[in-house]
Structures are given as structure tokens and as C-alpha cells.
Design a protein around this motif. Sequence first.
Motif, PDB file in Angstrom:
ATOM      1  N   VAL A  75       0.829  -1.214   0.000  1.00 34.93           N
ATOM      2  CA  VAL A  75       0.000   0.000   0.000  1.00 34.93           C
ATOM      3  C   VAL A  75       0.860   1.259   0.000  1.00 34.93           C
ATOM      4  CG1 VAL A  75      -1.722   1.301   1.307  1.00 34.93           C
ATOM      5  CG2 VAL A  75      -1.941  -1.180   1.093  1.00 34.93           C
ATOM      6  N   ALA A  76       1.865   1.301   0.883  1.00 38.04           N
ATOM      7  CA  ALA A  76       2.716   2.496   0.969  1.00 38.04           C
ATOM      8  C   ALA A  76       3.552   2.678  -0.292  1.00 38.04           C
ATOM      9  CB  ALA A  76       3.624   2.402   2.196  1.00 38.04           C
ATOM     10  N   GLY A  77       4.071   1.587  -0.845  1.00 40.98           N
ATOM     11  CA  GLY A  77       4.875   1.692  -2.052  1.00 40.98           C
ATOM     12  C   GLY A  77       4.090   2.240  -3.229  1.00 40.98           C
ATOM     13  N   ALA A  78       2.859   1.765  -3.392  1.00 41.98           N
ATOM     14  CA  ALA A  78       2.010   2.260  -4.480  1.00 41.98           C
ATOM     15  C   ALA A  78       1.681   3.735  -4.300  1.00 41.98           C
ATOM     16  CB  ALA A  78       0.726   1.438  -4.547  1.00 41.98           C
ATOM     17  N   GLN A  79       1.431   4.131  -3.054  1.00 36.93           N
ATOM     18  CA  GLN A  79       1.078   5.531  -2.808  1.00 36.93           C
ATOM     19  C   GLN A  79       2.263   6.457  -3.078  1.00 36.93           C
ATOM     20  OE1 GLN A  79      -2.148   5.607  -2.034  1.00 36.93           O
ATOM     21  NE2 GLN A  79      -2.242   7.830  -2.276  1.00 36.93           N
ATOM     22  N   VAL A  80       3.449   6.030  -2.692  1.00 38.01           N
ATOM     23  CA  VAL A  80       4.642   6.829  -2.973  1.00 38.01           C
ATOM     24  C   VAL A  80       4.885   6.901  -4.473  1.00 38.01           C
ATOM     25  CG1 VAL A  80       7.160   6.895  -2.738  1.00 38.01           C
ATOM     26  CG2 VAL A  80       5.740   6.435  -0.740  1.00 38.01           C
ATOM     27  N   TYR A 117     -10.398   2.809 -13.444  1.00 35.20           N
ATOM     28  CA  TYR A 117      -9.454   2.854 -12.329  1.00 35.20           C
ATOM     29  C   TYR A 117      -9.504   1.605 -11.453  1.00 35.20           C
ATOM     30  CZ  TYR A 117      -9.620   7.836 -13.573  1.00 35.20           C
ATOM     31  OH  TYR A 117      -9.594   9.019 -14.242  1.00 35.20           O
ATOM     32  N   GLY A 118     -10.704   1.214 -11.046  1.00 31.53           N
ATOM     33  CA  GLY A 118     -10.833   0.125 -10.086  1.00 31.53           C
ATOM     34  C   GLY A 118     -10.251  -1.182 -10.583  1.00 31.53           C
ATOM     35  N   LYS A 119     -10.779  -1.681 -11.700  1.00 28.22           N
ATOM     36  CA  LYS A 119     -10.314  -2.961 -12.232  1.00 28.22           C
ATOM     37  C   LYS A 119      -8.840  -2.912 -12.600  1.00 28.22           C
ATOM     38  CE  LYS A 119     -14.642  -4.804 -14.108  1.00 28.22           C
ATOM     39  NZ  LYS A 119     -15.341  -5.240 -15.342  1.00 28.22           N
ATOM     40  N   ALA A 120      -8.410  -1.806 -13.196  1.00 31.09           N
ATOM     41  CA  ALA A 120      -7.016  -1.702 -13.635  1.00 31.09           C
ATOM     42  C   ALA A 120      -6.062  -1.793 -12.457  1.00 31.09           C
ATOM     43  CB  ALA A 120      -6.798  -0.398 -14.393  1.00 31.09           C
ATOM     44  N   LEU A 121      -6.359  -1.097 -11.372  1.00 33.46           N
ATOM     45  CA  LEU A 121      -5.457  -1.076 -10.224  1.00 33.46           C
ATOM     46  C   LEU A 121      -5.440  -2.407  -9.475  1.00 33.46           C
ATOM     47  CD1 LEU A 121      -6.244   2.525  -8.986  1.00 33.46           C
ATOM     48  CD2 LEU A 121      -4.060   1.724  -9.920  1.00 33.46           C
ATOM     49  N   VAL A 122      -6.556  -3.136  -9.528  1.00 30.06           N
ATOM     50  CA  VAL A 122      -6.595  -4.458  -8.890  1.00 30.06           C
ATOM     51  C   VAL A 122      -5.917  -5.492  -9.777  1.00 30.06           C
ATOM     52  CG1 VAL A 122      -8.095  -6.306  -8.059  1.00 30.06           C
ATOM     53  CG2 VAL A 122      -8.638  -3.939  -7.513  1.00 30.06           C
ATOM     54  N   ILE A 123      -6.287  -5.528 -11.054  1.00 35.08           N
ATOM     55  CA  ILE A 123      -5.697  -6.494 -11.982  1.00 35.08           C
ATOM     56  C   ILE A 123      -4.195  -6.266 -12.126  1.00 35.08           C
ATOM     57  CG2 ILE A 123      -5.627  -7.243 -14.396  1.00 35.08           C
ATOM     58  CD1 ILE A 123      -8.630  -6.617 -14.532  1.00 35.08           C
ATOM     59  N   GLY A 124      -3.794  -4.982 -12.208  1.00 34.37           N
ATOM     60  CA  GLY A 124      -2.387  -4.659 -12.422  1.00 34.37           C
ATOM     61  C   GLY A 124      -1.468  -5.178 -11.338  1.00 34.37           C
ATOM     62  N   ARG A 125      -1.981  -5.349 -10.123  1.00 35.66           N
ATOM     63  CA  ARG A 125      -1.152  -5.864  -9.027  1.00 35.66           C
ATOM     64  C   ARG A 125      -0.631  -7.262  -9.314  1.00 35.66           C
ATOM     65  NH1 ARG A 125       0.894  -3.001  -4.560  1.00 35.66           N
ATOM     66  NH2 ARG A 125      -0.581  -1.386  -3.993  1.00 35.66           N
ATOM     67  N   ALA A 145      -6.861  11.264  -6.786  1.00 36.74           N
ATOM     68  CA  ALA A 145      -6.199  10.667  -5.622  1.00 36.74           C
ATOM     69  C   ALA A 145      -7.111   9.729  -4.839  1.00 36.74           C
ATOM     70  CB  ALA A 145      -5.667  11.769  -4.708  1.00 36.74           C
ATOM     71  N   ARG A 146      -8.383  10.122  -4.645  1.00 39.23           N
ATOM     72  CA  ARG A 146      -9.252   9.301  -3.794  1.00 39.23           C
ATOM     73  C   ARG A 146      -9.521   7.924  -4.389  1.00 39.23           C
ATOM     74  NH1 ARG A 146     -14.502  11.941  -1.152  1.00 39.23           N
ATOM     75  NH2 ARG A 146     -12.780  13.057  -0.117  1.00 39.23           N
ATOM     76  N   PRO A 147     -10.008   7.823  -5.644  1.00 37.71           N
ATOM     77  CA  PRO A 147     -10.220   6.474  -6.188  1.00 37.71           C
ATOM     78  C   PRO A 147      -8.929   5.680  -6.320  1.00 37.71           C
ATOM     79  CG  PRO A 147     -10.600   8.137  -7.873  1.00 37.71           C
ATOM     80  CD  PRO A 147     -10.497   8.846  -6.567  1.00 37.71           C
ATOM     81  N   PHE A 148      -7.833   6.370  -6.614  1.00 40.37           N
ATOM     82  CA  PHE A 148      -6.553   5.657  -6.690  1.00 40.37           C
ATOM     83  C   PHE A 148      -6.222   5.021  -5.350  1.00 40.37           C
ATOM     84  CE2 PHE A 148      -2.056   5.368  -5.799  1.00 40.37           C
ATOM     85  CZ  PHE A 148      -1.607   4.601  -6.862  1.00 40.37           C
ATOM     86  N   THR A 149      -6.331   5.793  -4.277  1.00 43.84           N
ATOM     87  CA  THR A 149      -5.970   5.282  -2.953  1.00 43.84           C
ATOM     88  C   THR A 149      -6.860   4.111  -2.553  1.00 43.84           C
ATOM     89  OG1 THR A 149      -5.207   7.477  -2.269  1.00 43.84           O
ATOM     90  CG2 THR A 149      -5.706   5.901  -0.526  1.00 43.84           C
ATOM     91  N   VAL A 150      -8.155   4.230  -2.817  1.00 43.99           N
ATOM     92  CA  VAL A 150      -9.082   3.153  -2.456  1.00 43.99           C
ATOM     93  C   VAL A 150      -8.748   1.872  -3.214  1.00 43.99           C
ATOM     94  CG1 VAL A 150     -11.483   2.382  -2.595  1.00 43.99           C
ATOM     95  CG2 VAL A 150     -10.963   4.693  -1.786  1.00 43.99           C
ATOM     96  N   TRP A 151      -8.611   1.978  -4.527  1.00 40.67           N
ATOM     97  CA  TRP A 151      -8.446   0.775  -5.345  1.00 40.67           C
ATOM     98  C   TRP A 151      -7.047   0.192  -5.284  1.00 40.67           C
ATOM     99  CZ3 TRP A 151     -12.434  -1.892  -6.230  1.00 40.67           C
ATOM    100  CH2 TRP A 151     -13.676  -1.275  -6.430  1.00 40.67           C
TER     101      TRP A 151
END
Length: 216
Positions: A75-80, A117-125, A145-151
Motif C-alpha cells: 500500500v505504501a509503495g504504491a502511494q509513494v 481505475y478500479g479494475k485496472a489497479l486491482v488487476i495490475g497488481r 487521488a481518492r479512487p486511486f488510494t481506495v483501489w
Amino acid sequence: MIAFNPTDSASLLAAFGALGVLAVVFAESGLLVVGFFLPGDTLLLPAGVLCAADGPQAPRLELWQVLVCAAVGAVAGAQVGYLLGRHGGRPLLSRTSNRRVKEGTVRAQRILARYGYGKALVIGRFVPVLRTVLHPAAGALGVPARPFTVWQTVGGLLWSQSLVLAGYLLGSSVSHLDDYLLPMVAVIVMLSLLPLLAEARRTRRARRDPSGPDRS
């Protein structure tokens, strides 16, 4: 001083344990260039196995510590990575000569546009290389920022916790599985390449028939 290979999961886990998991997952989740050369999937699953290890020579890790470190690192790495991309990342992505960064950026733009945003950020992991460049690219491309942080949090927790727990369950059910960490890592690497091979196949098909319908 402990000698270790930062690209080898067994060496990292033996030298640093759960803290090694945190550092590597943090870097792989958003630090361009550096993150490409570090193990992600091939670190989390063996870490889970070692939490259940009973061999005298295997480093014994605590499951709760590995789970917490993996979650914090993801979580922290993605946010940075997102913040780095948002504040000056676009020039870096456009001017870089690194082939992996260029290809990853194109793939990140494609997956964000295709899935949202949602599917991409989950699938991309769950896709090697993509998960390193996706978060800085999202910041550079102006993802809110908000949807990015959530997903990214949802994706990061699903990815990190599922792999650690899968390794723990394997280690608990198969006796002395920790003796076979290297073959297991090789299998994980092969499996993790499948999404990249599928993407390359779709790209080649689209180039051959650019006017054809997208059936994927």
C-alpha cells in the motif's frame, strides 16, 4: 555483515525476514527502475511457506509479521509511486530510455483506459512489471487521488495477503516444502509471465489486423 543477493528471495528472507518483505514489496510497488529487478510474487509465496516451515535449516518467519509487512509495503509503495508520478512523473516517463519503463507505461495507459481505475489497479497488481509502473503512471496521467488510494489499497491487500496465505497453506499441508523453494520460485516466475505473454499475443494480433474488432 550478512552477504545476500537482493534479487534472490531465499537470500533476502534469510537475511532480513519480514522486514525484507516490506522493503522489497514497497520498492516493487512503485519505484521505477529499481522495482523491476526485485522479486515480488517470488518473495511473497516463499515467505508464506517459511512461516509454516519446520526444517532445522529454514529461517522461521512469523505469519502475522509477514502479513503486516507485505500489506504495508504494497500500500505504501504504491502511494509513494503515485505521488512521484503526480509531481514530475510525466517528463520522466516520456523521456526515459528504459525499454521496460516505456513498454510498461504504454500498457498502463491501455489498461486504465480499458478497465477503468478500479479494475485496472486491482488487476495490475497481479501482473509483473505492470505493477511497478502502473502506480507512477496513474499519478502522471492524472488519476484522481481518492479512487486511486481506495483501489490500490484493495489491490495491494488482495495481492500481498493472498500470496502469503497461499504459501502458508502449502507449507502447512506439504511436509518439508521449504526444501524445494528454488523449484517453486521457478514455477512462480513461469506462471507470472503468462499475463505478459497473453498481452504480447494480443498486441501482435492487433498490429496484424488494426481494423478488426477487439474480441479480447
